[in-house]
Enzyme design. Structure first.
Site, PDB file in Angstrom:
ATOM      1  N   ASP A  25       0.788  -1.251   0.000  1.00 16.36           N
ATOM      2  CA  ASP A  25       0.000   0.000   0.000  1.00 16.36           C
ATOM      3  C   ASP A  25       0.814   1.292   0.000  1.00 16.36           C
ATOM      4  OD1 ASP A  25      -1.855  -1.974   0.239  1.00 16.36           O
ATOM      5  OD2 ASP A  25      -2.754  -1.280   2.097  1.00 16.36           O
ATOM      6  N   LYS A 131      -6.615  -5.041  -3.090  1.00 19.30           N
ATOM      7  CA  LYS A 131      -7.294  -5.700  -1.961  1.00 19.30           C
ATOM      8  C   LYS A 131      -8.345  -4.784  -1.338  1.00 19.30           C
ATOM      9  CE  LYS A 131      -3.458  -4.461   1.141  1.00 19.30           C
ATOM     10  NZ  LYS A 131      -4.130  -3.602   2.121  1.00 19.30           N
ATOM     11  N   CYS A 164      -2.194  -2.553   7.773  1.00 17.06           N
ATOM     12  CA  CYS A 164      -2.131  -3.480   6.638  1.00 17.06           C
ATOM     13  C   CYS A 164      -0.900  -4.375   6.662  1.00 17.06           C
ATOM     14  CB  CYS A 164      -2.216  -2.701   5.335  1.00 17.06           C
ATOM     15  SG  CYS A 164      -3.849  -1.960   5.125  1.00 17.06           S
TER      16      CYS A 164
HETATM   17  N1  TIU Z   1      -2.694   0.322   4.298  1.00 18.04           N
HETATM   18  C1  TIU Z   1      -3.170   0.504   5.524  1.00 18.04           C
HETATM   19  O1  TIU Z   1      -2.508   0.295   6.520  1.00 18.04           O
HETATM   20  N2  TIU Z   1      -4.468   1.009   5.625  1.00 18.04           N
HETATM   21  C2  TIU Z   1      -4.931   1.784   6.661  1.00 18.04           C
HETATM   22  O2  TIU Z   1      -6.103   2.122   6.712  1.00 18.04           O
HETATM   23  N3  TIU Z   1      -4.012   2.178   7.584  1.00 18.04           N
HETATM   24  C3  TIU Z   1      -4.228   3.034   8.627  1.00 18.04           C
HETATM   25  O3  TIU Z   1      -3.320   3.174   9.446  1.00 18.04           O
HETATM   26  N4  TIU Z   1      -5.349   3.706   8.720  1.00 18.04           N
END
Ligand code: TIU
Length: 227
Positions: A25, A131, A164
């Site tokens: 991400d 995802k 994530c």
């Molecule tokens: N990629 C990921 O970690 N998504 C989140 O929503 N992370 C947060 O810390 N909010």
């Protein structure tokens, strides 16, 4: 070729041929102004800091011929794959999934903000896993791709460490993959969350996996190249 990296709780050994670099991400939505991360009320300085060391790791992995996989968290434009619970909580927090932002609709596939930052742009031969959840295995074909490639170990990087990245490490661990988390190539918005997630990974004799950093991995790859 076996590569040994200095790590906690003890050195991590992996075979280059059966290891993938997983970049989680590294999207503008988490690392650029006006994205999902910032709208949730977070400071994106720490997630941006990951880009430089991760660029070096990505370059070294590509040079070594390691398999590289990228993930992106996001949803279909009609939000049909977004649980109402997730949607409601995001709206309550002022970061409504699907809302218009300066980089397009927040966390929506195809939007500028949803895509990976330029510095870590995937090559055409590097799969991108889209995802709908926090974990990279949930409702994706990641496990199938890894098994087809004979991948047994994952070098895990990206953001955010406690959300994530950690969810993915837990999912991978339960599926029998060995995970090495690179501490300086992952970040949370709050350093305390990062610290806790890092510790949780290697405690109890490596209950979920190992922790190292980019320098130690690069050193190990360089030594392996010389041998
Ligand atoms: N990629 C990921 O970690 N998504 C989140 O929503 N992370 C947060 O810390 N909010």
């Amino acid at each position: 070729m076996t590569i040994k990296v200095e790590a906690l709780p003890y050195p991590f050994e992996f075979e280059l041929e059966s290891t993938a670099l997983l970049i989680i991400d590294m999207q503008r939505d988490f690392c650029a102004p006006g994205g999902f991360g910032e709208k949730l009320g977070n400071d994106i300085t720490l997630t941006r800091k990951v880009i430089a060391p991760l660029q070096k790791v990505l370059e070294a992995a590509r040079e070594a011929g390691m398999y590289v996989i990228h993930t992106r968290e996001g949803h279909r434009p009609d939000l049909s794959d977004c649980p109402a619970t997730k949607l409601n909580r995001s709206r309550r927090q002022g970061a409504g999934i699907g809302d218009e932002g300066p980089m397009g609709r927040i966390l929506i596939r195809g939007e500028y903000g949803h895509d990976i930052v330029d510095e870590l742009k995937p090559l055409p031969n590097e799969p991108i896993i889209d995802k709908p959840g926090k974990g990279s295995f949930y409702q994706t074909d990641l496990d199938l791709i890894l098994r087809n490639k004979g991948i047994k170990s994952l070098i895990v990087t990206g953001v955010t460490t406690h959300v994530c990245v950690h969810t993915t490490i837990r999912e991978a661990n339960d599926r029998g993959y060995e995970c090495l988390l690179l501490e300086d190539c992952s970040a949370a918005f709050d350093p305390e969350d990062h610290k806790a997630a890092v510790r949780m990974t290697y405690q109890q004799g490596g209950i979920f996996g190992w922790v190292s950093d980019s320098e130690k991995l690069l050193k190990a790859l360089k030594e392996a190249k010389k041998a």
